[in-house]
Scaffold this motif. Sequence first.
Motif, PDB file in Angstrom:
ATOM      1  N   ILE A 274       6.374 -26.350   0.840  1.00 57.42           N
ATOM      2  CA  ILE A 274       7.280 -25.339   0.282  1.00 57.42           C
ATOM      3  C   ILE A 274       6.599 -24.671  -0.911  1.00 57.42           C
ATOM      4  O   ILE A 274       6.109 -25.353  -1.821  1.00 57.42           O
ATOM      5  CB  ILE A 274       8.616 -25.968  -0.169  1.00 57.42           C
ATOM      6  CG1 ILE A 274       9.304 -26.648   1.025  1.00 57.42           C
ATOM      7  CG2 ILE A 274       9.542 -24.923  -0.784  1.00 57.42           C
ATOM      8  CD1 ILE A 274      10.561 -27.418   0.659  1.00 57.42           C
ATOM      9  N   ALA A 275       6.525 -23.353  -0.922  1.00 55.51           N
ATOM     10  CA  ALA A 275       5.892 -22.626  -2.028  1.00 55.51           C
ATOM     11  C   ALA A 275       6.617 -22.933  -3.333  1.00 55.51           C
ATOM     12  O   ALA A 275       7.846 -23.093  -3.352  1.00 55.51           O
ATOM     13  CB  ALA A 275       5.916 -21.131  -1.752  1.00 55.51           C
ATOM     14  N   SER A 276       5.867 -23.013  -4.421  1.00 55.29           N
ATOM     15  CA  SER A 276       6.452 -23.429  -5.698  1.00 55.29           C
ATOM     16  C   SER A 276       7.671 -22.608  -6.129  1.00 55.29           C
ATOM     17  O   SER A 276       8.654 -23.183  -6.625  1.00 55.29           O
ATOM     18  CB  SER A 276       5.386 -23.418  -6.799  1.00 55.29           C
ATOM     19  OG  SER A 276       4.778 -22.156  -6.938  1.00 55.29           O
TER      20      SER A 276
ATOM     21  N   SER B 286      12.975 -38.820   0.590  1.00 53.32           N
ATOM     22  CA  SER B 286      12.134 -37.618   0.652  1.00 53.32           C
ATOM     23  C   SER B 286      12.122 -36.908  -0.693  1.00 53.32           C
ATOM     24  O   SER B 286      13.133 -36.887  -1.404  1.00 53.32           O
ATOM     25  CB  SER B 286      12.629 -36.662   1.742  1.00 53.32           C
ATOM     26  OG  SER B 286      13.980 -36.296   1.515  1.00 53.32           O
ATOM     27  N   VAL B 287      10.977 -36.346  -1.036  1.00 54.07           N
ATOM     28  CA  VAL B 287      10.787 -35.670  -2.322  1.00 54.07           C
ATOM     29  C   VAL B 287      10.246 -34.267  -2.073  1.00 54.07           C
ATOM     30  O   VAL B 287       9.218 -34.104  -1.403  1.00 54.07           O
ATOM     31  CB  VAL B 287       9.794 -36.432  -3.227  1.00 54.07           C
ATOM     32  CG1 VAL B 287       9.690 -35.744  -4.588  1.00 54.07           C
ATOM     33  CG2 VAL B 287      10.202 -37.885  -3.382  1.00 54.07           C
TER      34      VAL B 287
ATOM     35  N   ALA C  29      15.171 -24.623  -2.221  1.00 55.23           N
ATOM     36  CA  ALA C  29      15.187 -25.503  -1.054  1.00 55.23           C
ATOM     37  C   ALA C  29      15.959 -26.780  -1.358  1.00 55.23           C
ATOM     38  O   ALA C  29      16.743 -27.262  -0.527  1.00 55.23           O
ATOM     39  CB  ALA C  29      13.756 -25.834  -0.630  1.00 55.23           C
ATOM     40  N   PHE C  30      15.747 -27.304  -2.561  1.00 55.21           N
ATOM     41  CA  PHE C  30      16.440 -28.539  -2.945  1.00 55.21           C
ATOM     42  C   PHE C  30      17.950 -28.318  -3.055  1.00 55.21           C
ATOM     43  O   PHE C  30      18.740 -29.107  -2.525  1.00 55.21           O
ATOM     44  CB  PHE C  30      15.890 -29.054  -4.271  1.00 55.21           C
ATOM     45  CG  PHE C  30      16.526 -30.333  -4.745  1.00 55.21           C
ATOM     46  CD1 PHE C  30      16.188 -31.549  -4.170  1.00 55.21           C
ATOM     47  CD2 PHE C  30      17.470 -30.324  -5.760  1.00 55.21           C
ATOM     48  CE1 PHE C  30      16.771 -32.741  -4.594  1.00 55.21           C
ATOM     49  CE2 PHE C  30      18.071 -31.503  -6.192  1.00 55.21           C
ATOM     50  CZ  PHE C  30      17.715 -32.709  -5.607  1.00 55.21           C
ATOM     51  N   THR C  31      18.348 -27.248  -3.724  1.00 51.92           N
ATOM     52  CA  THR C  31      19.784 -26.992  -3.888  1.00 51.92           C
ATOM     53  C   THR C  31      20.460 -26.643  -2.566  1.00 51.92           C
ATOM     54  O   THR C  31      21.678 -26.756  -2.434  1.00 51.92           O
ATOM     55  CB  THR C  31      20.027 -25.867  -4.912  1.00 51.92           C
ATOM     56  OG1 THR C  31      19.323 -24.676  -4.496  1.00 51.92           O
ATOM     57  CG2 THR C  31      19.536 -26.273  -6.292  1.00 51.92           C
TER      58      THR C  31
ATOM     59  N   ASP D 238      15.746 -35.703  -1.034  1.00 49.50           N
ATOM     60  CA  ASP D 238      16.601 -36.572  -1.850  1.00 49.50           C
ATOM     61  C   ASP D 238      16.238 -36.448  -3.328  1.00 49.50           C
ATOM     62  O   ASP D 238      17.076 -36.690  -4.208  1.00 49.50           O
ATOM     63  CB  ASP D 238      16.429 -38.031  -1.423  1.00 49.50           C
ATOM     64  CG  ASP D 238      16.762 -38.240   0.042  1.00 49.50           C
ATOM     65  OD1 ASP D 238      17.889 -37.902   0.431  1.00 49.50           O
ATOM     66  OD2 ASP D 238      15.891 -38.727   0.795  1.00 49.50           O
ATOM     67  N   PHE D 239      14.983 -36.087  -3.598  1.00 44.37           N
ATOM     68  CA  PHE D 239      14.482 -35.914  -4.958  1.00 44.37           C
ATOM     69  C   PHE D 239      13.678 -34.615  -5.006  1.00 44.37           C
ATOM     70  O   PHE D 239      13.276 -34.075  -3.971  1.00 44.37           O
ATOM     71  CB  PHE D 239      13.571 -37.074  -5.371  1.00 44.37           C
ATOM     72  CG  PHE D 239      14.274 -38.395  -5.543  1.00 44.37           C
ATOM     73  CD1 PHE D 239      14.626 -38.857  -6.812  1.00 44.37           C
ATOM     74  CD2 PHE D 239      14.569 -39.194  -4.443  1.00 44.37           C
ATOM     75  CE1 PHE D 239      15.263 -40.079  -6.973  1.00 44.37           C
ATOM     76  CE2 PHE D 239      15.205 -40.417  -4.590  1.00 44.37           C
ATOM     77  CZ  PHE D 239      15.564 -40.863  -5.860  1.00 44.37           C
ATOM     78  N   ILE D 240      13.408 -34.157  -6.214  1.00 46.33           N
ATOM     79  CA  ILE D 240      12.535 -32.995  -6.399  1.00 46.33           C
ATOM     80  C   ILE D 240      11.662 -33.228  -7.622  1.00 46.33           C
ATOM     81  O   ILE D 240      12.089 -33.843  -8.608  1.00 46.33           O
ATOM     82  CB  ILE D 240      13.347 -31.684  -6.537  1.00 46.33           C
ATOM     83  CG1 ILE D 240      12.395 -30.478  -6.582  1.00 46.33           C
ATOM     84  CG2 ILE D 240      14.260 -31.709  -7.760  1.00 46.33           C
ATOM     85  CD1 ILE D 240      13.100 -29.124  -6.482  1.00 46.33           C
TER      86      ILE D 240
END
Length: 354
Positions: free
Chosen positions: A188-190, A157-158, A196-198, A203-205
Amino acid sequence: MNKLGCLLLSTVLLTITAGCGTASVTETSAKPAAEAKMEVKTEVKKSEEIKTVKFSEVIRSIFYAPHYIAMQKGFFKEEGLNVDMNTAQGSDKGAAALIAGVADISLVGPETAIYIYNQKGDKTLKIFHQLTIKDGSFLLSRTKLNGFKWSDLEGKSVVGWRPGSAPQMVLNSKLQQEKVKAEVITNIASPAMAGAFTSGKGDFIQVFEPIASTLEKEGKAFYAAAVGQAFGPFPETSYVATSDYIKKNPETIQKFVNAVAKGTKWLNTASPDEIAEALMPFFEGTPKDIIIQSIDRYKKQDTWSAVPELTAEQFETLQKMLIENDVLKPEQKLTDMGVVVDMSFVKNIGKAGK
């Protein structure tokens, strides 16, 4: 009208309702700029008439360094312009600001001009300066990889960008090229993507600088790939205004183009320290070494062309991608780029009196 067209039209109506009171936030995982609305003042002759231009940038990123350089080094002032800048957080919102009349010029994805034209509304947009010729995003992984391969994304997932945005389409097209299936999270808003990732999402961003380098330095992500370098030439970000504004204010547009061209030229000759010092006011709280690394990455992939022209070949690449990503129907493809593109101002850069 396709879904993206409806979304853009809705945004226009919301912008008209909100008017000049629309709030904006800078896109950075470090401390954001003190104010999204920023005016950089330099000394000018008192007798010189200064014209204020209401300007909307798509996000705050070092990807747009030539513009910030032109503000900080006084190149807009030299041209007799004062830039009143807001951060829109999306090309759809930047385009809506133009249609609503709360912005004179916007820095957005050029695809927005095509979307607006195909809606057959009262106003059309025209692209008059091509700022970037590569995608500006970087792919980071949650775990360190030894020699990233695109197949590493299979089944992963990215955290990515909104549907129909340039970085989302570039990544999607690259995945198609590599025949890789991955889940790209697009809701997800920029400004919230890094958080959100942290917090464990994805799995990636896919992020721009200086966020990419900041996440790396904090040990929260690991560099995998430069999406723009992997994908190749792509006209990602352009300066756009309504056809009416350009027709009524050709001198202002020419001065604006001249100033940004000066910013690009200075950026290509200044030292890393000089560049970082000029950019730091726009990225408050971001360490100098992060800014220097960000600039180095963008320079290595030839992000900024010495001749900021949107060519027929680039326009064809853009429309091909829009069709591949199902945001433009084949029958909506523009055969005459002149209906949404005016490169006459770029061609006048450096000419006497220009």
